[in-house]
Motif scaffolding. Structure first.
Motif, PDB file in Angstrom:
ATOM      1  N   GLY A  18       0.831  -1.201   0.000  1.00 18.97           N
ATOM      2  CA  GLY A  18       0.000   0.000   0.000  1.00 18.97           C
ATOM      3  C   GLY A  18       0.864   1.249   0.000  1.00 18.97           C
ATOM      4  N   THR A  45       5.868  -9.910  -2.066  1.00 23.06           N
ATOM      5  CA  THR A  45       5.388 -11.122  -1.379  1.00 23.06           C
ATOM      6  C   THR A  45       4.878 -12.252  -2.287  1.00 23.06           C
ATOM      7  OG1 THR A  45       3.377  -9.856  -1.011  1.00 23.06           O
ATOM      8  CG2 THR A  45       4.843 -10.143   0.872  1.00 23.06           C
ATOM      9  N   ASP A 325      -3.679  -4.417   4.337  1.00 25.41           N
ATOM     10  CA  ASP A 325      -4.111  -5.506   5.220  1.00 25.41           C
ATOM     11  C   ASP A 325      -4.578  -5.047   6.595  1.00 25.41           C
ATOM     12  OD1 ASP A 325      -3.381  -7.235   3.270  1.00 25.41           O
ATOM     13  OD2 ASP A 325      -1.951  -8.385   4.477  1.00 25.41           O
ATOM     14  N   ALA A 421      -2.290  -8.073  -1.963  1.00 22.93           N
ATOM     15  CA  ALA A 421      -1.417  -7.032  -2.496  1.00 22.93           C
ATOM     16  C   ALA A 421      -2.209  -6.157  -3.473  1.00 22.93           C
ATOM     17  CB  ALA A 421      -0.249  -7.692  -3.213  1.00 22.93           C
TER      18      ALA A 421
END
Ligand code: FAD
Length: 531
Positions: A18, A45, A325, A421
């Motif tokens: 983000g 990730t 998240d 993501a």
């Protein structure tokens, strides 16, 4: 152009998906930017499972955050955010010195963005000190080392048969994308490198088990795809245990209960392991939990609640935002009913609560709802049908109660956004666009002495998430769940999967490193060494 010291201070907590999307889309002339994070790199990730078995090197998945902040003339502080004083607009930050001594300081902000991600959900299971997690570079390095250690120890002449069986058993708790991709990477490594590097270990001595609490693995994907993944795993002898709930972890075994196929009885079972990965969803970080505890309006136990403009609920309007998240967008449309009706009621000189909406007024309300809650747009397509359905007394108008029920029904259809993501990236991009617009509007607002009011709402629409699909690697095959179109298959799909991530990768540097890693593995196999 404003001098650096005169610009509004924008503090960004975290340098994940983000925050990086926000940094990459901000106009560098608008804000004095400071990024605070305990890690000084951005981690890509989606390819992290590939680094756990040496298919890719960890350095190929990270980008120095200073390279990104320098492009927006920003500063970076390698530290942890601890607390926020929302009225004084200060973040309390801590730094731990190599001696273990902790130092704290305060960082002032005009705008604060919280993008601190999440931690792995534990579900209150005992014994998690014996398992591995897969969230960051350190975790991936630990897993890689542990997997290799298991093989090395299994080859020692002093290892008993029972120890050997245990060492060569790999258990993955959680059948979501991370668990499945790790199982797939491990499977690839066993088939491609094990017999060559460890001739003393027979392939069929090694077992990989996926323990999944739901009835299918990859259960957020299209059903056909999760079935395809299960069939593929069954063919590859990856043992998938569905409807299985882990109750306890001991030093070298997982204890779980499973519904037995035949009579549905719950049976307690055990699986010994050499290495166990715990990957069972996400939970709030300690920092996010502390923030939520400070604010009365924060009622969600799993994430920080924001409005559709991504502003943290309970904080002064336009000061604090949360993305990725660690956050969830609260779409309680029905609770804003009076707000939507106020303008129309004012024009008609009526009380919002006694107003009867004809179809034209309903269309007007729907436009306001769409602007404020873009996520509801899909559910506001056939306005005529909705009007007819909720005009229960067939009066040709919607009264307050009927409208409330209509909006409540839309609320019930809005699901919470996924912790991916993709979502974090879109939220970062959205905030950057809005912050750029706010900076453009600032001189005009100052000239007209506008110091309060909903400026965000005035300059930009609410956040709308667009789902572009999900991918997963399942061991020499890949599955794509693309908004209703689900496809999966062998090598071609693997190359497609790779090219998507290759194209998305953050920089030319990481793209080159990825290409080199894939080439190196194809030519020389994986690096099976632990240091
Ligand atoms: C192994 C794995 C595979 C994944 N695969 C996919 C995939 O294929 N597709 C997909 O869409 N998603 C995938 N995800 C999920 C995706 O990585 C997350 O949804 C995404 O990283 C969330 O971005 P974020 O910005 O919210 O947080 P993150 O990217 O997690 O970044 C959080 C940042 O906050 C920092 N931070 C933490 N605490 C503090 C603090 N107190 N103060 C300051 N900074 C702090 C961290 O160091 C980090 O820099 C995967 C996740 C994992 C772990």
């Amino acid at each position: 152009m404003l001098k650096q010291r005169d610009k509004p201070k924008l503090v960004i907590l975290g340098c994940g998906w983000g925050s990086v999307a926000l940094l990459k889309n901000l106009n560098p002339d608008n804000y004095h930017i400071t990024v605070v994070s305990p890690s000084n790199y951005f981690l890509y990730t989606p390819l992290l499972p590939s680094a756990t078995v040496g298919t890719l090197e960890l350095r190929s998945l990270v980008e120095p955050i200073r390279r990104i902040t320098s492009k927006v003339k920003g500063h970076f502080l390698k530290a942890n955010a601890e607390e926020v004083d929302f009225s004084a607009k200060l973040v309390e930050v801590s730094q731990t010195l190599p001696t273990g001594e902790e130092r704290r300081f305060y960082l002032p902000y005009d705008k604060l963005v919280i993008g601190v991600g999440s931690k792995t959900r534990t579900h209150g299971v005992e014994g998690l000190e014996y398992v591995e997690f897969l969230k960051n570079v350190t975790d991936a390095r630990k897993i890689r080392s542990k997997v290799i250690e298991c093989f090395e120890r299994a080859c020692l002449p002093s290892t008993t048969d029972e120890e050997r069986r245990k060492l060569l058993s790999f258990v993955i708790c959680g059948g979501g994308p991370t668990g499945v991709e790790f199982a797939a990477e491990l499977f690839d490594m066993l088939n491609e490198d094990l017999t060559l590097m460890y001739p003393k270990i027979l392939r069929n001595e090694v077992s990989v088990h996926v323990v999944q609490s739901r009835s299918h693995i990859l259960n957020t994907y299209d059903e056909a795809l999760s079935r395809y993944a299960e069939e593929r795993f069954a063919r590859d002898q990856v043992d998938v245990l569905t409807n299985a709930r882990v109750s306890k972890i001991e030093k070298d075994k997982v204890i779980f209960t499973q519904k037995d196929g035949g009579d549905g009885k719950i049976v307690t079972k055990e699986l010994p392991f050499g290495m166990c990965l715990w990957s069972t969803g996400v939970a709030q970080t300690d920092f996010a939990e502390r923030i939520a505890g400070q604010l009365e309006l924060q009622r969600n136990k799993h994430a920080l609640e924001t409005d559709s403009h991504l502003r943290l609920l309970g904080t002064p309007l336009g000061d604090v935002y949360a993305i990725g998240d660690c956050s969830t967008v609260q779409n309680n449309i029905a609770s804003h009913i009076t707000e939507f009706l106020k303008q129309i009621a004012w024009e008609k000189g009526a009380n919002p609560e006694t107003l009867a909406l004809d179809f034209g007024m309903w269309r007007n309300v729907a436009t306001r709802v769409r602007k404020r809650f873009p996520q509801a747009t899909d559910h506001l397509r056939r306005l005529d049908r909705l009007f007819e359905e909720y005009d229960v007394d067939k009066s040709g108008t919607l009264d307050f109660q009927e409208l409330k029920e209509l909006l409540g029904q839309i609320d019930s259809k809005l699901t919470s956004l996924p912790a991916t993501a993709q979502r974090a990236h879109q939220q970062g991009q959205y905030l950057a666009r809005k912050f750029n617009k706010l900076a453009q509007a600032a001189p005009g607002l100052a000239m007209n002495n506008v110091t309060d009011g909903d400026v965000d709402e005035a300059v930009y629409k609410g956040f709308e998430y667009k789902h572009f699909g999900s991918l997963a690697y399942i061991g020499n095959a890949a599955v794509f769940d693309l908004n209703g179109m689900s496809i999966g298959g062998g090598l071609i799909f693997v190359y497609l999967w790779r090219s998507v991530y290759f194209a998305q990768s953050v920089s030319i540097r990481t793209r080159m490193l990825l290409a080199m890693d894939w080439g190196k593995r194809a030519l020389f196999g994986r690096d099976l060494m632990n240091f």
